[in-house]
Design a protein around this motif. Structure first.
Motif, PDB file in Angstrom:
ATOM      1  N   LYS A   1     -13.424  58.534 -54.350  1.00 37.69           N
ATOM      2  CA  LYS A   1     -12.212  57.989 -54.027  1.00 37.69           C
ATOM      3  C   LYS A   1     -11.626  58.583 -52.598  1.00 37.69           C
TER       4      LYS A   1
ATOM      5  N   CYS B   1     -13.229  56.884 -49.658  1.00 38.01           N
ATOM      6  CA  CYS B   1     -12.829  55.302 -49.877  1.00 38.01           C
ATOM      7  C   CYS B   1     -11.280  55.429 -49.191  1.00 38.01           C
ATOM      8  N   ASN B   2     -10.660  56.439 -49.350  1.00 40.28           N
ATOM      9  CA  ASN B   2      -9.244  56.666 -48.884  1.00 40.28           C
ATOM     10  C   ASN B   2      -9.350  56.482 -47.196  1.00 40.28           C
TER      11      ASN B   2
ATOM     12  N   GLY C   1      -9.761  53.342 -45.969  1.00 38.92           N
ATOM     13  CA  GLY C   1      -8.890  52.363 -46.562  1.00 38.92           C
ATOM     14  C   GLY C   1      -9.469  51.392 -47.358  1.00 38.92           C
TER      15      GLY C   1
ATOM     16  N   LYS D   1     -10.049  49.926 -50.878  1.00 41.86           N
ATOM     17  CA  LYS D   1      -9.253  49.801 -52.293  1.00 41.86           C
ATOM     18  C   LYS D   1     -10.264  48.981 -53.224  1.00 41.86           C
ATOM     19  N   ASP D   2      -9.570  49.104 -54.339  1.00 35.45           N
ATOM     20  CA  ASP D   2     -10.239  48.460 -55.476  1.00 35.45           C
ATOM     21  C   ASP D   2     -11.994  48.623 -55.631  1.00 35.45           C
ATOM     22  N   THR D   3     -12.334  49.821 -55.234  1.00 35.62           N
ATOM     23  CA  THR D   3     -13.870  50.425 -55.470  1.00 35.62           C
ATOM     24  C   THR D   3     -13.918  51.601 -56.197  1.00 35.62           C
ATOM     25  N   SER D   4     -14.574  51.578 -57.068  1.00 35.23           N
ATOM     26  CA  SER D   4     -15.018  52.828 -57.659  1.00 35.23           C
ATOM     27  C   SER D   4     -16.424  53.453 -57.669  1.00 35.23           C
TER      28      SER D   4
END
Length: 329
Positions: A256, A259-260, A263, A265-268
């Motif tokens: 996470k 990913c941040n 930017g 988002k909505d990805t795990s």
């Protein structure tokens, strides 16, 4: 009331049965939490603790109650509320998902089926209670460009980030579960055949299975193993620098964080496995082969899990298999 008719004794017997079947701890825990909450509900709301007195109506009332109440607002032991303080959670009181409700229904069905087989009760009060239709949320997809940017923003000069850099690409290349990947030992990897044996003691289905990886991944794995061996002495393929197993939740937090950085988002972290499956199918791979590689119990499970290919996915895939275009070749 006979002692063995008490629902808590029946649950105890069922949990022993689950243990004897060598079910995974996560599965056993899911059964027990569901059943203890159900027992608490029948006692508090219907004054019933005799398993033979539990009716279909009581079961339906419990499902409705569970569906309507908020998350963590109902607990088996009230004393735990003062220890765990669930009201401090961000999702406290929020709607319980249909997926969770369906899991409760499934767990109760299994339990009462067991009670019927053991002749504790004559009929399963859950028999006519169906699971709710669940509008599946499409699985988040990562584009080629997003995946490249994600990797570019991981600092491979740091042990932990280089390790995660390799893990992310290995899952994308093999479709392994995160827990399976993090439990691998170096001797599970066959560098010559570019194959990985996932032993039955770490697979969800309790069966050995092989996955395979690319030439590109082979070079990266060799490089990682040489690097790891300079800093830690561990049989684990992806240990922490303290020589311990990297836990799934810690890897998910790291993912996470990466990913941040870009930017995304909505990805795990689990979404990497989903992306692998989608890309495998889009490349023309058979769903039977995919099912074997993913370690699913049946092709039906795979079909249900990956029915959300987008219109654009289908459009692109069609161009490879158009009968008319293929006739011209």
């Amino acid at each position: 009331m006979k002692k063995n008719n008490n629902i808590h004794y029946a649950i105890d017997d069922f949990m022993i049965y689950c243990k004897q079947k060598d079910l995974r701890k996560k599965t056993i825990s899911s059964y027990e939490s569901t059943l203890r909450l159900f027992a608490r509900y029948t006692e508090d709301n219907h004054n019933v603790n005799d398993i033979k007195s539990i009716t279909q109506e009581i079961c339906r009332d419990y499902i409705s109650y569970t569906k309507d109440r908020g998350k963590y607002t109902f607990v088996f032991d009230q004393n735990t509320k003062y220890i765990n303080m669930p009201e401090n959670r961000e999702d406290y009181g929020k709607k319980v998902s249909i997926t969770t409700i369906n899991n409760y229904i499934r767990n109760l069905k299994v339990f009462f089926n067991y009670c019927v087989e053991e002749r504790v009760i004559k009929a399963n009060p859950m028999d006519k209670i169906k699971q709710f239709k669940n509008n599946r949320k499409p699985k988040g997809q990562v584009t080629d460009e997003e995946f490249k940017r994600l990797l570019q923003n991981i600092d491979t000069t740091k042990y932990s980030e280089f390790r995660d850099y390799v893990v992310i690409q290995l899952i994308m290349d093999t479709g392994m579960r995160i827990g399976e990947t993090l439990s691998l030992e170096v001797n599970n990897v066959d560098l010559d055949r570019r194959a990985i044996l996932i032993p039955q003691d770490i697979t969800k289905g309790r069966k050995d299975r092989y996955v395979f990886y690319s030439q590109t991944m082979s070079k990266l794995l060799r490089r990682w193993i040489q690097y790891k061996d300079r800093y830690v002495e561990s049989d684990l393929l992806f240990s922490t620098k303290r020589n311990t197993r990297l836990e799934v939740n810690n890897f998910e937090k790291n993912f996470k964080k990466y990913c941040n950085r870009i930017g995304l988002k909505d990805t795990s972290a689990h979404g990497i496995r989903n992306n692998y499956a989608r890309r495998f199918l889009m490349a023309g791979g058979s769903i039977y082969t995919l099912s074997r590689l993913l370690g699913h119990s049946s092709v039906t499970v795979t079909e249900k899990a990956y029915l959300d290919l987008s219109d654009e996915d289908i459009r692109k895939n069609y161009q490879q298999f158009s009968p008319l275009e293929n006739m011209k070749r």
